[in-house]
Design a protein around this motif. Structure first.
Motif, mmCIF file in Angstrom:
data_model
loop_
_atom_site.group_PDB
_atom_site.id
_atom_site.type_symbol
_atom_site.label_atom_id
_atom_site.label_comp_id
_atom_site.label_asym_id
_atom_site.label_seq_id
_atom_site.Cartn_x
_atom_site.Cartn_y
_atom_site.Cartn_z
ATOM 1 N N UNK A 1 6.679 6.067 -4.068
ATOM 2 C CA UNK A 1 7.691 5.391 -3.274
ATOM 3 C C UNK A 1 8.106 4.070 -3.880
ATOM 4 N N UNK A 2 7.132 3.320 -4.400
ATOM 5 C CA UNK A 2 7.447 2.049 -5.053
ATOM 6 C C UNK A 2 8.276 2.262 -6.311
ATOM 7 N N UNK A 3 7.904 3.256 -7.106
ATOM 8 C CA UNK A 3 8.651 3.571 -8.331
ATOM 9 C C UNK A 3 10.083 3.960 -7.999
ATOM 10 N N UNK A 4 10.261 4.780 -6.982
ATOM 11 C CA UNK A 4 11.596 5.228 -6.607
ATOM 12 C C UNK A 4 12.461 4.048 -6.156
ATOM 13 N N UNK B 1 17.716 4.258 1.452
ATOM 14 C CA UNK B 1 16.512 4.710 0.741
ATOM 15 C C UNK B 1 15.365 3.725 0.946
ATOM 16 N N UNK B 2 15.681 2.436 0.911
ATOM 17 C CA UNK B 2 14.639 1.431 1.116
ATOM 18 C C UNK B 2 14.046 1.531 2.517
ATOM 19 N N UNK B 3 14.877 1.723 3.524
ATOM 20 C CA UNK B 3 14.375 1.832 4.893
ATOM 21 C C UNK B 3 13.484 3.062 5.056
ATOM 22 N N UNK B 4 13.789 4.135 4.337
ATOM 23 C CA UNK B 4 12.984 5.344 4.440
ATOM 24 C C UNK B 4 11.645 5.215 3.723
ATOM 25 N N UNK C 1 7.552 1.556 3.732
ATOM 26 C CA UNK C 1 6.125 1.468 4.015
ATOM 27 C C UNK C 1 5.275 1.728 2.774
ATOM 28 N N UNK C 2 5.879 2.377 1.758
ATOM 29 C CA UNK C 2 5.135 2.659 0.540
ATOM 30 C C UNK C 2 5.241 1.544 -0.492
ATOM 31 N N UNK C 3 6.223 0.660 -0.355
ATOM 32 C CA UNK C 3 6.535 -0.269 -1.428
ATOM 33 C C UNK C 3 5.389 -1.255 -1.671
ATOM 34 N N UNK C 4 5.009 -2.016 -0.622
ATOM 35 C CA UNK C 4 3.974 -3.026 -0.792
ATOM 36 C C UNK C 4 2.626 -2.375 -1.085
ATOM 37 N N UNK C 5 2.319 -1.298 -0.385
ATOM 38 C CA UNK C 5 1.047 -0.621 -0.598
ATOM 39 C C UNK C 5 0.944 -0.080 -2.020
ATOM 40 N N UNK C 6 2.012 0.542 -2.493
ATOM 41 C CA UNK C 6 1.970 1.083 -3.830
ATOM 42 C C UNK C 6 1.944 0.008 -4.891
ATOM 43 N N UNK C 7 2.732 -1.051 -4.716
ATOM 44 C CA UNK C 7 2.760 -2.115 -5.711
ATOM 45 C C UNK C 7 1.421 -2.834 -5.777
ATOM 46 N N UNK C 8 0.803 -3.085 -4.621
ATOM 47 C CA UNK C 8 -0.511 -3.725 -4.604
ATOM 48 C C UNK C 8 -1.554 -2.844 -5.251
#
Length: 274
Positions: free
Chosen positions: A195-198, A256-259, A262-269
């Motif tokens: 999700x973060x990559x996308x 796309x960001x709203x969907x 929830x994965x962005x911060x978790x995946x980046x961390x």
């Protein structure tokens, strides 16, 4: 009033000011998109009274945003598919081979992040021209895949290193080969970092202006940023149409960001752990 409450109120004031600073450009974008030229000339930052939606219809037709949205979607989706497939599989090998060739390749990918891609714009342009890929979707998809692959591998590698290797090893013991262990066991666990990559790559590809202008100019396959730029002339600028086009251009990425937020911060961390 206790010192702790003063600190709390002070922190709330600071956060409110930060929120206003971040929201003000959004307000200005929407307000200008809903004004006619006379309202913009009279008071650009005042609320649109009365608001008009005519700019959105004019922007859609005048800049051919329909075909531009198709071009941006094809290039972005194609680039994301290749980045997810190549980035995840390559990172899986690099994460499980921390020495020798795996470590050398990982360092090479890190150099790809450090070096700005603008240094290779002229050689890349000549290469794509010699291949006959100027003005084509696949030329742009391969360009963005190569540019963003080091960053994608970096994120995936850090996240995979944080995962226990026992899952894949258990699958290998049960009779799976490495491809089956990755696709059936490891890749489903990569959902947060995917999700973060996308999100990060979609924002970069969708909003890029210079590369589509250079590689797709005059082909009829221009992307949304290039289409919006057509509103701005050397002597005349219709800012109502420009900002309406910007709003229309930002809506797909915002959705796309709203969907996937929830994965962005978790995946980046998780990627930074590695």
């Amino acid at each position: 009033m206790s010192p702790a409450k003063y600190r709390t109120y002070g922190l709330e004031l600071v956060m409110t000011a930060v929120a206003v600073a971040f929201l003000f450009p959004v307000y200005a974008l929407i307000a200008l998109a809903m004004k006619d030229p006379r309202q913009i000339a009279a008071s650009p930052l005042a609320p649109p009274l009365p608001p008009t939606l005519a700019n959105f219809g004019n922007a859609w037709s005048a800049a051919s945003l329909g075909p531009a949205l198709v071009s941006s979607t094809v290039i972005t989706v194609g680039g994301l598919l290749l980045l997810v497939v190549l980035g995840s599989t390559g990172a899986y090998y690099l994460a499980r081979r921390a020495r020798g060739l795996g470590y050398g390749l990982y360092v090479l990918f890190l150099l790809g992040i450090v070096l700005p891609f603008q240094l290779g714009m002229i050689p890349l342009y000549r290469l794509i021209d010699s291949l006959g890929w100027l003005g084509t979707y696949h030329g742009m998809v391969l360009f963005y895949t190569g540019i963003q692959l080091p960053f994608t591998v970096f994120l995936y590698t850090g996240f995979i290193r944080a995962l226990p290797a026992d899952y894949a090893q258990a699958a290998l013991i049960d009779g799976c080969n490495h491809r089956q262990a990755f696709t059936r066991i490891v890749f489903p666990l990569l959902r947060p970092i995917t999700g973060t990559v996308v999100i990060l790559n979609a924002v970069f590809i969708w909003n890029d202006f210079f590369t589509p202008l250079l590689y797709l100019g005059g082909s009829g396959k221009e992307t949304v940023p290039v289409g919006v730029f057509s509103f701005v002339g050397q002597y005349v600028s219709d800012y109502g149409l420009v900002f309406a086009g910007l709003v229309l251009a930002a809506l797909p990425v915002l959705l796309v960001f709203l969907l996937l937020q929830r994965y962005v911060i978790k995946g980046f961390a998780g990627g930074l752990k590695g």
